[in-house]
Design a protein around this motif. Structure first.
Motif, short mmCIF file in Angstrom:
data_model
loop_
_atom_site.label_atom_id
_atom_site.label_comp_id
_atom_site.label_asym_id
_atom_site.label_seq_id
_atom_site.Cartn_x
_atom_site.Cartn_y
_atom_site.Cartn_z
N VAL A 1 0.85 -1.18 0.00
CA VAL A 1 0.00 0.00 0.00
C VAL A 1 0.89 1.24 0.00
CG1 VAL A 1 -1.76 1.28 1.28
CG2 VAL A 1 -1.80 -1.24 1.26
N TYR B 1 -9.40 0.81 3.86
CA TYR B 1 -9.73 1.43 5.14
C TYR B 1 -8.87 2.67 5.35
CZ TYR B 1 -10.99 -3.50 5.97
OH TYR B 1 -11.50 -4.78 5.88
N TYR C 1 -7.60 5.11 8.63
CA TYR C 1 -7.50 5.28 10.07
C TYR C 1 -6.72 6.56 10.36
CZ TYR C 1 -8.67 0.26 10.43
OH TYR C 1 -9.28 -0.96 10.34
N TYR D 1 -14.49 2.95 5.58
CA TYR D 1 -14.20 1.64 5.00
C TYR D 1 -14.95 1.50 3.69
CZ TYR D 1 -15.46 -3.39 4.53
OH TYR D 1 -15.71 -4.65 4.07
N LEU E 1 -3.51 6.82 8.19
CA LEU E 1 -3.09 5.53 7.67
C LEU E 1 -4.17 4.94 6.77
CD1 LEU E 1 -1.55 3.88 10.86
CD2 LEU E 1 -0.32 4.76 8.91
N PRO F 1 -12.56 -8.67 3.36
CA PRO F 1 -12.68 -8.10 4.71
C PRO F 1 -12.30 -9.06 5.84
CG PRO F 1 -14.55 -7.47 3.38
CD PRO F 1 -13.77 -8.46 2.56
N TYR G 1 -9.82 -11.07 5.82
CA TYR G 1 -8.38 -11.31 5.82
C TYR G 1 -7.62 -10.17 6.51
CZ TYR G 1 -9.23 -15.03 2.39
OH TYR G 1 -9.66 -16.15 1.75
N GLU G 2 -6.30 -10.36 6.60
CA GLU G 2 -5.41 -9.36 7.20
C GLU G 2 -5.48 -8.04 6.45
OE1 GLU G 2 -1.41 -10.72 7.05
OE2 GLU G 2 -0.54 -8.78 7.57
N GLN G 3 -5.39 -6.96 7.20
CA GLN G 3 -5.29 -5.63 6.61
C GLN G 3 -3.82 -5.27 6.47
OE1 GLN G 3 -7.74 -2.65 8.58
NE2 GLN G 3 -9.40 -4.12 8.88
N PHE H 1 -1.14 -2.32 5.85
CA PHE H 1 -1.11 -0.88 6.06
C PHE H 1 -0.07 -0.17 5.20
CE2 PHE H 1 -3.90 0.19 9.61
CZ PHE H 1 -4.25 -1.07 10.04
N GLY H 2 -0.39 1.05 4.83
CA GLY H 2 0.55 1.92 4.16
C GLY H 2 1.44 2.63 5.17
N PRO H 3 2.38 3.43 4.68
CA PRO H 3 3.33 4.11 5.58
C PRO H 3 2.73 5.32 6.29
CG PRO H 3 3.77 4.70 3.31
CD PRO H 3 2.70 3.67 3.27
N TYR I 1 -0.97 -6.08 16.45
CA TYR I 1 -0.19 -5.45 15.38
C TYR I 1 1.08 -4.89 16.00
CZ TYR I 1 -3.75 -5.69 11.72
OH TYR I 1 -4.62 -6.13 10.76
N ARG J 1 6.22 0.23 8.64
CA ARG J 1 4.77 0.38 8.70
C ARG J 1 4.16 -0.64 9.65
NH1 ARG J 1 3.16 -0.17 2.59
NH2 ARG J 1 5.00 1.16 2.41
N ARG K 1 -3.12 -13.24 15.14
CA ARG K 1 -4.57 -13.13 15.36
C ARG K 1 -5.00 -14.37 16.10
NH1 ARG K 1 -6.59 -12.86 9.21
NH2 ARG K 1 -8.60 -12.51 10.22
N GLU L 1 -16.36 -4.84 9.86
CA GLU L 1 -15.02 -5.08 9.33
C GLU L 1 -13.96 -4.10 9.80
OE1 GLU L 1 -16.97 -8.19 7.90
OE2 GLU L 1 -14.83 -7.86 8.26
#
Lengths: 113, 109
Positions: A4, A33, A35, A48, A91, A98, A100-102, A104-106, B36, B43, B49, B95
């Protein structure tokens, strides 16, 4: 492949100006998403997107905040008439599904002066 | 409403000592819990989980529904474990992730 990506990485703006923050999700990821991470706060959900469904906007703090996702890919978060309390790291995350794991970008660090 | 509490903002542990990062949650149904991690200048990434019941980098976490806790543990801390750790919750049919405020773990050599 590439993860991302977000741009800009840093943004300094004057109070009252509008800003646009961009997120490029991982190709093929249908869920996206946004945040916000404010100083001393945890990550706060903003909005979202999932495929062509109506976005979940329940986390947007005020009507000055909006986001769109064009063509199911790139997303833009817009903050109008910025206030000092909008200063934070924004972020973006994407997921192939949905459940699955999210990923993240920097982040984009926004500073409102 | 769903809420995640991480009572420790900062935690320092000597290398080789056991580590426990606390996480408590509030949710009326059956949540999915996550840890996390964010290493310096990297990042945010998923560590583990609860549904996968894996051990990642020596870390484990057990969901205790009676105590509504999901504490992260490692028997022997390593210097590379120094990072910011966030506990997060996903509610059923919802979600978005709800995060705690995070714990900064520092491993003392």
């Amino acid at each position: 492949g590439a993860g991302v990506s977000q741009s800009p990485s840093n943004k300094v703006t004057e109070k009252g100006k509008d800003v646009e923050l961009r997120c490029d999700p991982i190709s093929g990821h249908t869920a996206l998403y946004w945040y916000r991470q404010s100083l001393g706060q945890g990550l706060e959900f903003l909005i979202y997107f999932q495929g062509n469904s109506a976005p979940d906007k329940s986390g947007l703090p005020s009507d000055r905040f909006s986001a769109e996702r064009t063509g199911g890919s790139v997303s833009t978060l817009t903050i109008q008439r910025t206030q000092q309390e909008d200063s934070a790291v924004y972020l973006c995350a994407s997921s192939p599904n949905p459940v699955y794991e999210q990923y993240f970008g920097p982040g984009t660090r926004l500073t409102v002066t | 409403a769903q809420r995640v509490t991480q009572p420790e903002k900062l935690l320092s542990v000597f290398k080789g000592a056991p580590v426990e990062l606390k996480c408590n949650y509030s949710y009326s149904g059956s949540p999915e819990l996550f840890w996390y991690v964010q290493y310096s200048r990297q990042r945010l990434q998923l560590l583990l989980r609860h549904i996968s019941r894996e051990s990642i980098k020596g870390f484990t976490a057990d969901l205790n529904k009676g105590e509504t806790s999901f504490h992260l543990k490692k028997p022997f801390a390593q210097e590379e474990d120094s990072a910011m750790y966030y506990c997060a919750l996903k509610g059923f049919g919802n979600e978005k992730l709800t995060f705690g405020t995070g714990t900064r773990l520092t491993i003392i050599p």
